[in-house]
Design an enzyme around this catalytic site. Structure first.
Site, short mmCIF file in Angstrom:
data_model
loop_
_atom_site.label_atom_id
_atom_site.label_comp_id
_atom_site.label_asym_id
_atom_site.label_seq_id
_atom_site.Cartn_x
_atom_site.Cartn_y
_atom_site.Cartn_z
N SER A 79 13.59 -9.57 13.31
CA SER A 79 12.56 -10.07 12.41
C SER A 79 12.92 -11.42 11.81
O SER A 79 14.07 -11.70 11.49
CB SER A 79 12.32 -9.06 11.28
OG SER A 79 11.41 -9.58 10.33
N PRO A 89 14.93 -0.12 15.30
CA PRO A 89 15.08 -0.99 14.13
C PRO A 89 14.77 -2.44 14.47
O PRO A 89 15.20 -2.95 15.52
CB PRO A 89 16.55 -0.80 13.75
CG PRO A 89 16.90 0.55 14.26
CD PRO A 89 16.12 0.71 15.54
N CYS A 90 14.02 -3.10 13.57
CA CYS A 90 13.57 -4.46 13.87
C CYS A 90 14.30 -5.52 13.05
O CYS A 90 14.05 -6.71 13.24
CB CYS A 90 12.07 -4.58 13.62
SG CYS A 90 11.59 -4.34 11.88
N GLN A 91 15.19 -5.11 12.14
CA GLN A 91 15.80 -6.08 11.22
C GLN A 91 16.55 -7.18 11.95
O GLN A 91 16.59 -8.32 11.50
CB GLN A 91 16.74 -5.37 10.25
CG GLN A 91 16.03 -4.47 9.25
CD GLN A 91 15.85 -3.06 9.78
OE1 GLN A 91 15.96 -2.80 10.98
NE2 GLN A 91 15.58 -2.12 8.89
#
Length: 327
Positions: free
Chosen positions: A76, A71-73
């Site tokens: 980001s 997951p990149c949230q």
């Protein structure tokens, strides 16, 4: 083909897997928590994806390459970039799988900001102690046959030397080329589906020219604009924006079927782009089928690595594996 085997963590609907499949790899396992994405993966790649928590390392797997898109949230720039976001730590689980199965190569894909995180530094330390060399690339999908500007990081850990960075294509693919052959009307066939705009939304769309956005509405019809637009002025200029035909699109995200979320209006039609058009911009072949409702499918499309970009990375890994086997 040599039949190299690949396993995936955080596999999504299989866009990365699709790129590796196109490069000749055979998927032997894919872990993903979204059940609909798992079904889409199994329909289009290989029936090996499972609804699986990566915190639990699966036993008795043998593969040459491990691919992961954590997951990149939490990393980001579009999110809060919270260093305490619990999702960030999931990236460290990739090492547990590599330590258990000892694949020759591990590929971790994420947003560019991931490379500056403590988690990336921790992973490099752990992999180095375990005998892996590493290299990181920043790649723009538009340089690899994708009608979209989408920058991603790829960190490769290897027991057999380091791969060469993929060579960019000479020419970029435009939105016009990506949409070629599709009816201008979203007719519902083969996921060429777009939501019907409300009366207010349609009135706005009719006033936005190609490459235009909410700024055109503010000038032409302030009565159609909420007070917040007037207050914000030139901020968030991609909101209610039209794509340009003669260039790659901006990054496609999960909410690409909402005009209020970005530059997602069709270049010439008074609607947001369809699911199939979004898939085209992600380099997904037309013979792919999706499982889920419209929101779920848009999320599956927007969450993935563009297939041609994934293929370019996979081909670089293939070259490395071939060099190793020729010694």
């Amino acid at each position: 083909m040599d039949g190299y085997k690949v396993a995936e963590l955080f596999s999504g609907a299989g866009l990365m897997g699709g790129g590796f499949k196109a490069a000749g790899f055979r998927s032997v396992f894919a872990a993903e928590l979204d059940g609909k994405a798992v079904q889409t993966y199994n329909k289009n790649i290989e029936p090996v994806a499972e609804k699986w928590d990566v915190s639990e390392v699966k036993c008795d797997l043998k593969y040459d390459v491990l691919v992961a898109g954590p997951p990149c949230q939490g990393f980001s720039t579009l999110g809060r970039r919270d260093p305490k976001d619990v999702r960030n730590a999931l990236s460290l689980k990739v090492f547990d799988w590599a330590e258990k199965h000892r694949p020759l190569v591990v590929v971790i894909e994420n947003v560019p900001q991931f490379l500056n995180s403590d988690y990336c530094r921790e992973l490099k330390e752990r992999f180095e102690k375990s005998g892996y060399d590493s290299v990181s690339w920043l790649l723009n999908a538009a340089d690899y046959g994708v009608a979209q500007n989408r920058k991603r990081s790829f960190t490769i850990f290897s027991l057999i030397g380091l791969p060469n960075k993929p060579q960019p294509c000479k020419e970029r693919v435009t939105v016009k080329e990506a949409f070629s052959g599709l009816p201008k009307e979203a007719n519902g066939e083969n996921f060429h589906i777009s939501p019907t705009p409300s009366e207010l939304a349609l009135a706005r769309m009719k006033l936005i020219p190609e490459n235009g956005d909410k700024r055109d509405l503010i000038k032409k019809a302030p009565d159609l604009c909420p007070p917040s637009w007037i207050k914000m002025g030139a901020q968030a200029v991609d909101v209610w924006g039209r794509m340009g035909l003669e260039k790659p699109a901006n990054t496609i995200r999960c909410s690409f079927q909402s005009a209020s979320k970005g530059r997602y209006l069709h270049p010439t039609e008074n609607r947001v782009i369809s699911l199939r058009e979004g898939a085209r911009i992600q380099g997904i072949p037309d013979d792919w089928s999706f499982v889920g409702d419209r929101t779920s499918i848009a999320r599956q499309i927007g969450n993935g690595v563009p297939v041609p970009l994934a293929k370019a990375v996979a081909l670089s890994i293939t070259d490395l594996l071939k060099r190793r086997s020729s010694y």
